[in-house]
Design a protein around this motif. Structure first.
Motif, PDB file in Angstrom:
ATOM      1  N   SER A 107       0.861  -1.192   0.000  1.00 47.01           N
ATOM      2  CA  SER A 107       0.000   0.000   0.000  1.00 47.01           C
ATOM      3  C   SER A 107       0.888   1.230   0.000  1.00 47.01           C
ATOM      4  CB  SER A 107      -0.889   0.017   1.245  1.00 47.01           C
ATOM      5  OG  SER A 107      -0.081   0.201   2.393  1.00 47.01           O
ATOM      6  N   GLY A 108       0.285   2.349  -0.375  1.00 50.31           N
ATOM      7  CA  GLY A 108       1.018   3.613  -0.333  1.00 50.31           C
ATOM      8  C   GLY A 108       1.495   3.908   1.079  1.00 50.31           C
ATOM      9  N   SER A 109       0.667   3.585   2.058  1.00 56.82           N
ATOM     10  CA  SER A 109       1.042   3.816   3.464  1.00 56.82           C
ATOM     11  C   SER A 109       2.317   3.047   3.815  1.00 56.82           C
ATOM     12  CB  SER A 109      -0.077   3.354   4.391  1.00 56.82           C
ATOM     13  OG  SER A 109      -1.262   4.045   4.119  1.00 56.82           O
ATOM     14  N   ASN A 112       5.324   4.799   2.245  1.00 52.13           N
ATOM     15  CA  ASN A 112       5.729   6.023   2.944  1.00 52.13           C
ATOM     16  C   ASN A 112       6.343   5.713   4.304  1.00 52.13           C
ATOM     17  OD1 ASN A 112       5.183   8.026   1.046  1.00 52.13           O
ATOM     18  ND2 ASN A 112       2.995   7.998   1.526  1.00 52.13           N
ATOM     19  N   TYR A 135      -2.008  14.314   2.773  1.00 50.90           N
ATOM     20  CA  TYR A 135      -2.355  12.972   3.256  1.00 50.90           C
ATOM     21  C   TYR A 135      -1.338  11.987   2.708  1.00 50.90           C
ATOM     22  CZ  TYR A 135      -4.703   8.583   4.105  1.00 50.90           C
ATOM     23  OH  TYR A 135      -4.987   7.317   4.535  1.00 50.90           O
ATOM     24  N   HIS A 136      -0.778  11.159   3.589  1.00 53.04           N
ATOM     25  CA  HIS A 136       0.226  10.198   3.134  1.00 53.04           C
ATOM     26  C   HIS A 136      -0.045   8.778   3.610  1.00 53.04           C
ATOM     27  CE1 HIS A 136       2.745  13.412   1.497  1.00 53.04           C
ATOM     28  NE2 HIS A 136       2.511  14.085   2.595  1.00 53.04           N
ATOM     29  N   GLY A 137      -1.117   8.539   4.407  1.00 59.60           N
ATOM     30  CA  GLY A 137      -1.421   7.152   4.744  1.00 59.60           C
ATOM     31  C   GLY A 137      -1.946   6.923   6.141  1.00 59.60           C
ATOM     32  N   ASP A 205       4.035  15.414  -1.954  1.00 64.31           N
ATOM     33  CA  ASP A 205       3.525  14.978  -3.256  1.00 64.31           C
ATOM     34  C   ASP A 205       4.013  16.031  -4.253  1.00 64.31           C
ATOM     35  OD1 ASP A 205       1.912  15.076  -5.566  1.00 64.31           O
ATOM     36  OD2 ASP A 205       0.137  14.385  -4.514  1.00 64.31           O
ATOM     37  N   ASP A 238       6.307  11.630  -2.726  1.00 65.22           N
ATOM     38  CA  ASP A 238       5.171  10.711  -2.648  1.00 65.22           C
ATOM     39  C   ASP A 238       4.456  10.746  -3.996  1.00 65.22           C
ATOM     40  OD1 ASP A 238       2.666   9.558  -2.363  1.00 65.22           O
ATOM     41  OD2 ASP A 238       2.394  10.241  -0.305  1.00 65.22           O
ATOM     42  N   VAL A 240       2.264   8.525  -5.034  1.00 63.89           N
ATOM     43  CA  VAL A 240       1.089   7.650  -4.998  1.00 63.89           C
ATOM     44  C   VAL A 240      -0.011   8.186  -5.920  1.00 63.89           C
ATOM     45  CG1 VAL A 240      -0.759   6.819  -3.485  1.00 63.89           C
ATOM     46  CG2 VAL A 240       1.622   6.640  -2.758  1.00 63.89           C
ATOM     47  N   GLN A 241      -0.150   9.509  -5.994  1.00 61.01           N
ATOM     48  CA  GLN A 241      -1.153  10.080  -6.909  1.00 61.01           C
ATOM     49  C   GLN A 241      -0.542  10.616  -8.202  1.00 61.01           C
ATOM     50  OE1 GLN A 241      -4.668  12.179  -5.795  1.00 61.01           O
ATOM     51  NE2 GLN A 241      -4.205  12.048  -3.614  1.00 61.01           N
ATOM     52  N   LYS A 268      -1.052   3.281  -5.482  1.00 61.57           N
ATOM     53  CA  LYS A 268      -2.312   3.246  -6.246  1.00 61.57           C
ATOM     54  C   LYS A 268      -2.299   2.670  -7.677  1.00 61.57           C
ATOM     55  CE  LYS A 268      -5.155   6.445  -3.698  1.00 61.57           C
ATOM     56  NZ  LYS A 268      -5.963   7.654  -3.711  1.00 61.57           N
TER      57      LYS A 268
HETATM   58  N1  PMP Z   1       0.002   9.128  -0.382  1.00 61.91           N
HETATM   59  C1  PMP Z   1      -0.908   9.785  -1.122  1.00 61.91           C
HETATM   60  C2  PMP Z   1      -0.494  11.040  -1.849  1.00 61.91           C
HETATM   61  C3  PMP Z   1      -2.207   9.288  -1.218  1.00 61.91           C
HETATM   62  O1  PMP Z   1      -3.102   9.929  -1.977  1.00 61.91           O
HETATM   63  C4  PMP Z   1      -2.557   8.105  -0.519  1.00 61.91           C
HETATM   64  C5  PMP Z   1      -3.939   7.510  -0.604  1.00 61.91           C
HETATM   65  N2  PMP Z   1      -4.970   8.396  -0.834  1.00 61.91           N
HETATM   66  C6  PMP Z   1      -1.567   7.467   0.253  1.00 61.91           C
HETATM   67  C7  PMP Z   1      -0.310   7.997   0.270  1.00 61.91           C
HETATM   68  C8  PMP Z   1      -1.875   6.224   1.028  1.00 61.91           C
HETATM   69  O2  PMP Z   1      -1.984   5.123   0.182  1.00 61.91           O
HETATM   70  P1  PMP Z   1      -2.776   3.817   0.650  1.00 61.91           P
HETATM   71  O3  PMP Z   1      -4.211   4.188   0.841  1.00 61.91           O
HETATM   72  O4  PMP Z   1      -2.554   2.841  -0.488  1.00 61.91           O
HETATM   73  O5  PMP Z   1      -2.135   3.341   1.897  1.00 61.91           O
END
Ligand code: PMP
Length: 422
Positions: A107-109, A112, A135-137, A205, A238, A240-241, A268
């Protein structure tokens, strides 16, 4: 089909009512293909919002790769398997040469969390700088630095936030905004040092997506990177997006904005819905971390994930999705700018590539209610979008990259129509 009311009641009795649902009357889908989602009634919605199904919902190449590998072998990384090495070579080839190592998560969490753990170990510091609306997780570490989503976890004593400015709403001259923001960063770094935390990393991000895609002063990203490095911190991007070609101009958001990171986190879109994530870094960073830590993650980097990740990259190349994001994104941006010129409640068109928006404001004040009305009006026209930003006043148009030239006018015409109704 179970009615929305009955399903929500069962949902509340099981997973609880605290996972937010979109829309006043939520949507319930039963199937999807490409950029279209279908309700039980057969009504189809155009997906202008979801970035996870990057190469398209239920993409045939991805589903086939997943199925074939799952039917052959799925095992963890304590046994040798070529697929993850094949995939890693292909993934790393999309980065600058110095970013030549990758660790995997689910997962992104997780990505990070791992990036921060690495930064803390390499620097011996714990202080971290994030934006004041991000938001990072989901982990404790990440909840302690979350500023853009409700969480009861207090901001960590070792966390400092930086307000990311937006020239579309800030009346000051660009040079003044730049100088003020960098002075705020200097103060944040000094405060971490005085408190004894030191600086382990910055975590941003590169497109500042959650922040609402602000138009930032030129030189801001370079200024942040230079100051973080000078203070001994590592730079974490980050993605993820913002990653996997979404900007159109570049495969990675950090390359588009010149962020020059030490660590890049991916998530993601990476597995098109199959849970997978990664931390990309350099040989030197990995060697320093690896010589003190045995890293093992049960589900990460398994052959099914590798097959899926590879299929996503292949589909992107076969369908030229990054180039498509560039051309369709430019066309969409032109139309959004026309909307900004036509409607006095639209302050500015936002974003780049296939990550776009409109910022709503009335008499200079953010207008989140208008943005909400437009999101609902788009739903009534069977198009999915959302909204973001510090004030939730920015429309968020972030479709699967499989979005085509045929679909773009459907989305933009619906938007024009929704705006004229407002
Ligand atoms: N970083 C960013 C920029 C995100 O948008 C998100 C999820 N919205 C995450 C990290 C966390 O990712 P995850 O939900 O897969 O843990």
């Amino acid at each position: 089909m179970t009615s929305n009311a009955a399903l929500i009641a069962r949902r509340n009795r099981t997973i609880g009512p605290y996972s937010p649902l979109f829309y006043t009357e939520p949507l319930q889908f039963v199937s999807a293909s490409g950029v279209w989602l279908t309700e039980a009634s057969g009504v189809r919605y155009l997906d202008g919002y979801n970035n996870v199904p990057h190469v398209g919902h239920t993409n045939e190449r991805v589903v086939r790769a997943m199925h074939e590998q799952a039917a052959t072998l799925n095992i963890h990384t304590r046994y040798l398997n070529e697929r993850i090495v094949d995939y890693s070579e292909q993934l790393l080839a999309t980065f600058a040469p110095k970013l030549d190592r990758v660790l995997y998560g689910n997962s992104g969490s997780e990505a990070n969390e791992l990036a921060i753990r690495i930064a803390r170990q390499l620097t011996g510091a714990t202080g971290i700088i994030v934006s004041d609306y991000s938001y990072h997780g989901t982990t404790i570490t990440l909840a302690q630095l979350t500023t853009g989503l409700k969480t009861r976890e207090p901001l960590g004593a070792h966390v400092r936030t930086l307000r990311i400015p937006d020239l579309d709403s800030d009346p000051r001259p660009e040079s003044e905004v730049l100088a003020a923001t960098l002075a705020e960063l200097d103060a944040a770094i000094a405060s971490l040092q005085e408190a004894g935390f030191g600086l382990s990393a910055s975590l941003f991000d590169p497109l500042f997506s959650t922040e609402g895609m602000p138009r930032i002063p030129s030189g801001l990203v370079a200024g942040i990177v230079q100051r973080v490095r000078a203070a001994g911190g590592l730079v974490i991007a980050d993605e993820v997006q913002s990653g996997f070609g979404r900007t159109g101009s570049h495969m990675w958001g950090h390359a588009a904005t010149g962020m020059d990171p030490d660590l890049v986190t991916l998530g993601k879109p990476m597995g098109n819905g199959h849970p997978m994530s990664a931390v990309v870094t350099s040989e030197a960073v990995l060697d320093e971390f690896g010589s003190h830590n045995e890293f093992f993650n049960t589900f990460a980097a398994n052959p099914v994930s590798a097959a899926v990740g590879e299929a996503v990259l292949q589909e992107m190349a076969a369908e030229q999705l990054q180039a498509r994001a560039a051309s369709l994104g430019a066309a969409a941006r032109t139309r959004l700018e026309a909307c900004a010129a036509r409607y006095d409640f639209v302050r500015a068109a936002k974003g780049t590539g296939m990550f776009l928006g409109l910022d709503f404001a009335v008499d200079g004040a953010p207008a989140p209610e208008l943005a909400k009305q437009v999101v609902e009006a788009m739903k009534a026209r069977h198009v999915l979008i959302s909204r973001i930003g510090r004030n939730e006043s920015v429309l968020k148009v972030r479709p699967p990259l499989a979005f085509g030239a045929a679909e773009l006018p459907l989305l933009l015409d619906a938007l024009d129509d929704a705006l004229s109704e407002i």
